[in-house]
Design a protein around this motif. Sequence first.
Motif, PDB file in Angstrom:
ATOM      1  N   GLU A 184       0.873   3.642   5.670  1.00  0.00           N
ATOM      2  CA  GLU A 184       0.260   3.264   6.944  1.00  0.00           C
ATOM      3  C   GLU A 184       1.065   2.184   7.661  1.00  0.00           C
ATOM      4  OE1 GLU A 184      -3.683   2.048   6.001  1.00  0.00           O
ATOM      5  OE2 GLU A 184      -4.199   3.933   5.017  1.00  0.00           O
ATOM      6  N   SER A 185       1.492   1.161   6.906  1.00  0.00           N
ATOM      7  CA  SER A 185       2.206   0.033   7.523  1.00  0.00           C
ATOM      8  C   SER A 185       3.266  -0.514   6.588  1.00  0.00           C
ATOM      9  CB  SER A 185       1.235  -1.102   7.882  1.00  0.00           C
ATOM     10  OG  SER A 185       0.278  -0.683   8.833  1.00  0.00           O
ATOM     11  N   LEU A 186       4.352  -0.963   7.197  1.00  0.00           N
ATOM     12  CA  LEU A 186       5.389  -1.702   6.481  1.00  0.00           C
ATOM     13  C   LEU A 186       5.310  -3.161   6.919  1.00  0.00           C
ATOM     14  CD1 LEU A 186       8.453   0.671   7.114  1.00  0.00           C
ATOM     15  CD2 LEU A 186       6.816   0.772   5.219  1.00  0.00           C
ATOM     16  N   ASN A 187       5.332  -4.052   5.968  1.00  0.00           N
ATOM     17  CA  ASN A 187       5.418  -5.478   6.288  1.00  0.00           C
ATOM     18  C   ASN A 187       6.849  -5.898   5.980  1.00  0.00           C
ATOM     19  OD1 ASN A 187       3.334  -7.351   7.277  1.00  0.00           O
ATOM     20  ND2 ASN A 187       4.061  -8.647   5.617  1.00  0.00           N
ATOM     21  N   ALA A 230       5.695  -7.252  16.525  1.00  0.00           N
ATOM     22  CA  ALA A 230       6.798  -8.193  16.326  1.00  0.00           C
ATOM     23  C   ALA A 230       6.326  -9.596  15.978  1.00  0.00           C
ATOM     24  CB  ALA A 230       7.676  -8.236  17.579  1.00  0.00           C
ATOM     25  N   ASP A 231       5.111  -9.941  16.366  1.00  0.00           N
ATOM     26  CA  ASP A 231       4.613 -11.290  16.102  1.00  0.00           C
ATOM     27  C   ASP A 231       4.227 -11.496  14.650  1.00  0.00           C
ATOM     28  OD1 ASP A 231       2.637  -9.386  16.609  1.00  0.00           O
ATOM     29  OD2 ASP A 231       1.153 -10.909  17.163  1.00  0.00           O
ATOM     30  N   ILE A 232       4.003 -10.396  13.910  1.00  0.00           N
ATOM     31  CA  ILE A 232       3.628 -10.528  12.500  1.00  0.00           C
ATOM     32  C   ILE A 232       4.542  -9.710  11.582  1.00  0.00           C
ATOM     33  CG2 ILE A 232       1.217 -11.148  12.920  1.00  0.00           C
ATOM     34  CD1 ILE A 232       0.465  -8.220  12.448  1.00  0.00           C
ATOM     35  N   ASP A 233       5.687  -9.265  12.086  1.00  0.00           N
ATOM     36  CA  ASP A 233       6.699  -8.568  11.279  1.00  0.00           C
ATOM     37  C   ASP A 233       6.168  -7.268  10.660  1.00  0.00           C
ATOM     38  OD1 ASP A 233       8.052 -10.907  11.866  1.00  0.00           O
ATOM     39  OD2 ASP A 233       7.901 -11.742   9.858  1.00  0.00           O
ATOM     40  N   ARG A 234       5.272  -6.585  11.330  1.00  0.00           N
ATOM     41  CA  ARG A 234       4.663  -5.382  10.775  1.00  0.00           C
ATOM     42  C   ARG A 234       4.998  -4.173  11.620  1.00  0.00           C
ATOM     43  NH1 ARG A 234      -1.089  -5.672  11.432  1.00  0.00           N
ATOM     44  NH2 ARG A 234      -1.039  -3.839  12.778  1.00  0.00           N
ATOM     45  N   VAL A 235       5.176  -3.034  10.956  1.00  0.00           N
ATOM     46  CA  VAL A 235       5.449  -1.764  11.634  1.00  0.00           C
ATOM     47  C   VAL A 235       4.472  -0.727  11.104  1.00  0.00           C
ATOM     48  CG1 VAL A 235       7.173  -0.001  12.137  1.00  0.00           C
ATOM     49  CG2 VAL A 235       7.895  -2.371  11.786  1.00  0.00           C
ATOM     50  N   ASP A 236       3.677  -0.144  11.983  1.00  0.00           N
ATOM     51  CA  ASP A 236       2.768   0.930  11.601  1.00  0.00           C
ATOM     52  C   ASP A 236       3.513   2.255  11.691  1.00  0.00           C
ATOM     53  OD1 ASP A 236       0.759  -0.981  11.390  1.00  0.00           O
ATOM     54  OD2 ASP A 236       0.035  -0.637  13.443  1.00  0.00           O
ATOM     55  N   ILE A 237       3.414   3.054  10.630  1.00  0.00           N
ATOM     56  CA  ILE A 237       4.181   4.299  10.589  1.00  0.00           C
ATOM     57  C   ILE A 237       3.334   5.454  10.056  1.00  0.00           C
ATOM     58  CG2 ILE A 237       6.264   2.961  10.060  1.00  0.00           C
ATOM     59  CD1 ILE A 237       6.159   4.450   7.256  1.00  0.00           C
ATOM     60  N   ARG A 238       3.885   6.639  10.187  1.00  0.00           N
ATOM     61  CA  ARG A 238       3.428   7.813   9.449  1.00  0.00           C
ATOM     62  C   ARG A 238       4.576   8.230   8.555  1.00  0.00           C
ATOM     63  NH1 ARG A 238       3.912  13.253  10.545  1.00  0.00           N
ATOM     64  NH2 ARG A 238       4.694  12.782  12.650  1.00  0.00           N
ATOM     65  N   THR A 298      -4.622  -6.219   7.499  1.00  0.00           N
ATOM     66  CA  THR A 298      -3.450  -6.944   7.982  1.00  0.00           C
ATOM     67  C   THR A 298      -3.370  -8.335   7.373  1.00  0.00           C
ATOM     68  OG1 THR A 298      -4.769  -7.561   9.918  1.00  0.00           O
ATOM     69  CG2 THR A 298      -3.248  -5.714  10.164  1.00  0.00           C
ATOM     70  N   LEU A 299      -4.514  -8.959   7.183  1.00  0.00           N
ATOM     71  CA  LEU A 299      -4.540 -10.285   6.571  1.00  0.00           C
ATOM     72  C   LEU A 299      -4.149 -10.193   5.104  1.00  0.00           C
ATOM     73  CD1 LEU A 299      -7.267 -12.949   7.209  1.00  0.00           C
ATOM     74  CD2 LEU A 299      -6.350 -12.590   4.923  1.00  0.00           C
ATOM     75  N   ALA A 300      -4.739  -9.234   4.382  1.00  0.00           N
ATOM     76  CA  ALA A 300      -4.412  -9.064   2.971  1.00  0.00           C
ATOM     77  C   ALA A 300      -2.942  -8.734   2.789  1.00  0.00           C
ATOM     78  CB  ALA A 300      -5.278  -7.960   2.361  1.00  0.00           C
ATOM     79  N   LEU A 301      -2.403  -7.880   3.643  1.00  0.00           N
ATOM     80  CA  LEU A 301      -0.995  -7.489   3.555  1.00  0.00           C
ATOM     81  C   LEU A 301      -0.084  -8.685   3.758  1.00  0.00           C
ATOM     82  CD1 LEU A 301       1.103  -5.210   3.319  1.00  0.00           C
ATOM     83  CD2 LEU A 301       0.927  -4.908   5.787  1.00  0.00           C
ATOM     84  N   ALA A 302      -0.403  -9.512   4.752  1.00  0.00           N
ATOM     85  CA  ALA A 302       0.412 -10.696   5.021  1.00  0.00           C
ATOM     86  C   ALA A 302       0.448 -11.619   3.816  1.00  0.00           C
ATOM     87  CB  ALA A 302      -0.129 -11.437   6.239  1.00  0.00           C
TER      88      ALA A 302
END
Length: 343
Positions: free
Chosen positions: A41-44, A133-141, A162-166
């Motif tokens: 779902e997301s890359l941090n 870009a503000d939290i260095d996250r990319v949502d992907i499939r 998003t909080l847990a991932l960070a």
Amino acid sequence: MSIDLYGLSRVVGEKGVLPQRAKQLDPSLPCRESELLIDVESLNIDAASFKQIKGEVGGDAKRIGERIQEIVRERGKMQNPVTGSGGMLIGRVKELGARHPARELLKVGDRIATLVSLTLTPLVIEEVKAVHADIDRVDIRGHAILFASGIYAKLPTDMPDTLALAALDVCGAPALVARHVRPGMTVAVLGAGKSGALCLAQARRNLESRGKLLALDVSQGALDLLSGIGLCDVALKVDATQGVDVMETVSKATDGQLCDLVVNCASVGNTEMATILSVKDGGTAIFFSMATSFTAAALGAEGVGKDVTMVVGNGYVPGHAALTLDLLRTEPQLLQLFGTRYI
């Protein structure tokens, strides 16, 4: 027959090379018997890598996404060719290989965060959905493969993803701080980002109100936030690339004693000497920044005659995920800070 514990069979054209060191991985399907397949779902992306990519492409979100896709397409994993670093991901378990050790712990559909680096994780990006870009996250499939040796954490249900991932992205940092900080020490944390905030919170807990805790960063705003929630005794605005200036500032703040321990969480390069010079002889420096140069640190300490124990932060410490999530659950103001920054 033994299982492929470390994913050696996924390395392309380099016999005996581990996936993290490999130039290219094979992320193709199907999932093999010792692997876990994840719908991503997301890359941090780690801070040092995201900062470099952002600077390279000029900060445009679409171009950031395209550059990340390009790296993954070329390498079969997310490993920044400049910084060498990656990050971690969240997703949903799609398939468990017949011999994967998590078969008794996970089921298809469980949502997890991988706690191993993207630099060793076979990955395919089919689509970049959004760049934050503000939290260095990319949502992907796309999909990723976790080897039998790969560690992970089930995503908690009591806080946003998003909080847990960070927090989980840097959970090795506060866990290692917990090992090294003792009451009565003078401790400095360089860098006021997510790892820095967690390290300060854990150091404050370990100090038990005996000792001194310094926060160092180039951003006065970030320092004000940390000071405002009581995460440090002293907040020092410094440019960490200026080693001597930082040393003098820290020396003044510690009455010339310097620090027993300095934790480097900076996301920029050339901060090794600021860290080393701020440690008293016989003290310890922990480098968590992926922008750290081992050569600069080792030769720099030798060059100034500094007797300092240098620890390279390992992203894995037993119990690190539980410790970090506990910090957030038991420190309401820290949780609020993360919620403000990363949701």
